[in-house]
Write an enzyme that holds these catalytic residues in place. Structure first.
Site, PDB file in Angstrom:
ATOM      1  CG  HIS A 108      19.643 -18.944 -55.962  1.00 29.60           C
ATOM      2  ND1 HIS A 108      20.408 -17.919 -56.457  1.00 29.60           N
ATOM      3  CD2 HIS A 108      20.160 -20.085 -56.491  1.00 29.60           C
ATOM      4  CE1 HIS A 108      21.349 -18.408 -57.239  1.00 29.60           C
ATOM      5  NE2 HIS A 108      21.214 -19.723 -57.288  1.00 29.60           N
ATOM      6  CB  CYS A 136      22.942 -20.856 -60.294  1.00 29.67           C
ATOM      7  SG  CYS A 136      23.689 -20.858 -58.649  1.00 29.67           S
ATOM      8  CG  ASP A 183      19.311 -15.458 -54.639  1.00 26.17           C
ATOM      9  OD1 ASP A 183      20.035 -15.951 -53.755  1.00 26.17           O
ATOM     10  OD2 ASP A 183      19.471 -15.659 -55.854  1.00 26.17           O
TER      11      ASP A 183
END
Length: 284
Positions: free
Chosen positions: A253, A160, A217
């Site tokens: 994600h 991330c 995502d």
């Protein structure tokens, strides 16, 4: 074995960042799916001197045997070096690496002590300069060298927030052999502290990077992934042209984060195998 600016622009950036992270951050599962033991390893917290003279905390894990292991820098999400990141370090150590995970946010606060993603971004992440992050990672390389790690076989990976950092570090550090970026943001609005994003540095990449992204995502659109693929393909950098991106169509994600509902076991396992293979192929 264990050893001890413009306010409107600022608001826009914080809001956009919080939205992207908030989508990924759902209620935490009580227990991680994967728990990696430290048997046969040397693990623990330590510190090294950063470029500003501060003591930079870090967690490390390595095989408990003689030799000069290859080094992998593990860059955390916005939540800092929590148990999942430490577990990832132990996974790398069982594969023969000296894994080093620095506490990148220590100057501004402890994310674990802050109640919401918005607060973490406002109080901590928004104050972290990319230049300082690059310098801190360089300090970790120096520390790994002092600890007997083989920094001629240097790799970086991140998740991330750390995935974006991985792309940037591949542009910053000429000694890097490879990078693996897990769902790191590729584009964004520049700011004083974060002037460039991965799409801006493609032509200066020193080491091939493997990007691992989720097709579902909601914080990183597939169009950004497509743009990055195209930029890598036509780059003037040979390392960039060797880079690759794998898109898991059904993954959200943070699909590797086995402590969250976003975890997708099959995609995470495949991506982990690809990560290890990528590092091995590029100078383990």
């Amino acid at each position: 074995m264990t050893q001890p600016d413009n306010p409107h622009r600022r608001d826009f950036l914080l809001g956009a960042g919080a939205a992207g992270f908030a989508i990924a951050v759902q209620p935490v599962i009580a227990q991680q799916v994967i728990t990696t033991p430290d048997s046969g390893l040397v693990t623990g917290m330590s510190s090294t001197r950063a470029s500003d003279g501060r003591a930079l905390p870090l967690y490390s894990a390595r095989p408990d045997k003689p030799g000069k292991p290859p080094v992998v820098l593990v860059v955390s999400e916005i939540f800092g070096v929590h148990e999942h990141i430490r577990d990832v370090c132990r996974r790398f150590a069982h594969e023969g690496y000296l894994a080093v995970a620095p506490e990148m946010f220590f100057r501004h606060g402890d994310p674990a002590a802050i109640g919401s993603v918005q607060e973490i971004i406002e109080r901590v992440v928004s104050k972290v300069a990319d230049a300082q992050v690059m310098a801190d990672l360089d300090a970790c390389v120096d520390w790994a060298r002092e600890q007997g790690g083989d920094v001629k076989r240097l790799h970086a990976t991140g998740f991330c927030w750390g995935g974006r950092v991985t792309w940037l570090y591949a542009s910053h550090q000429p000694a890097l052999r490879s990078g693996v970026a897990w769902y790191g943001r590729l584009d964004g609005v520049p700011s004083e502290l974060t002037p460039l994003h991965p799409l801006d540095v493609v032509d200066s990449i020193h080491a091939p990077v493997l990007g691992l992204y989720g097709g579902q995502d909601q914080g990183i659109p597939n169009s950004d992934v497509d743009a990055m693929r195209a930029a890598l393909k036509k780059s003037t950098s040979a390392a960039a042209r060797k880079s690759d991106i794998v898109l898991y169509p059904d993954a959200p994600h943070a699909f590797h984060a086995d402590y969250r509902p976003s975890y997708r076991a099959g995609d995470a396992a495949d991506a982990w195998k690809r990560c290890l293979a990528w590092m091995a192929a590029n100078g383990q």
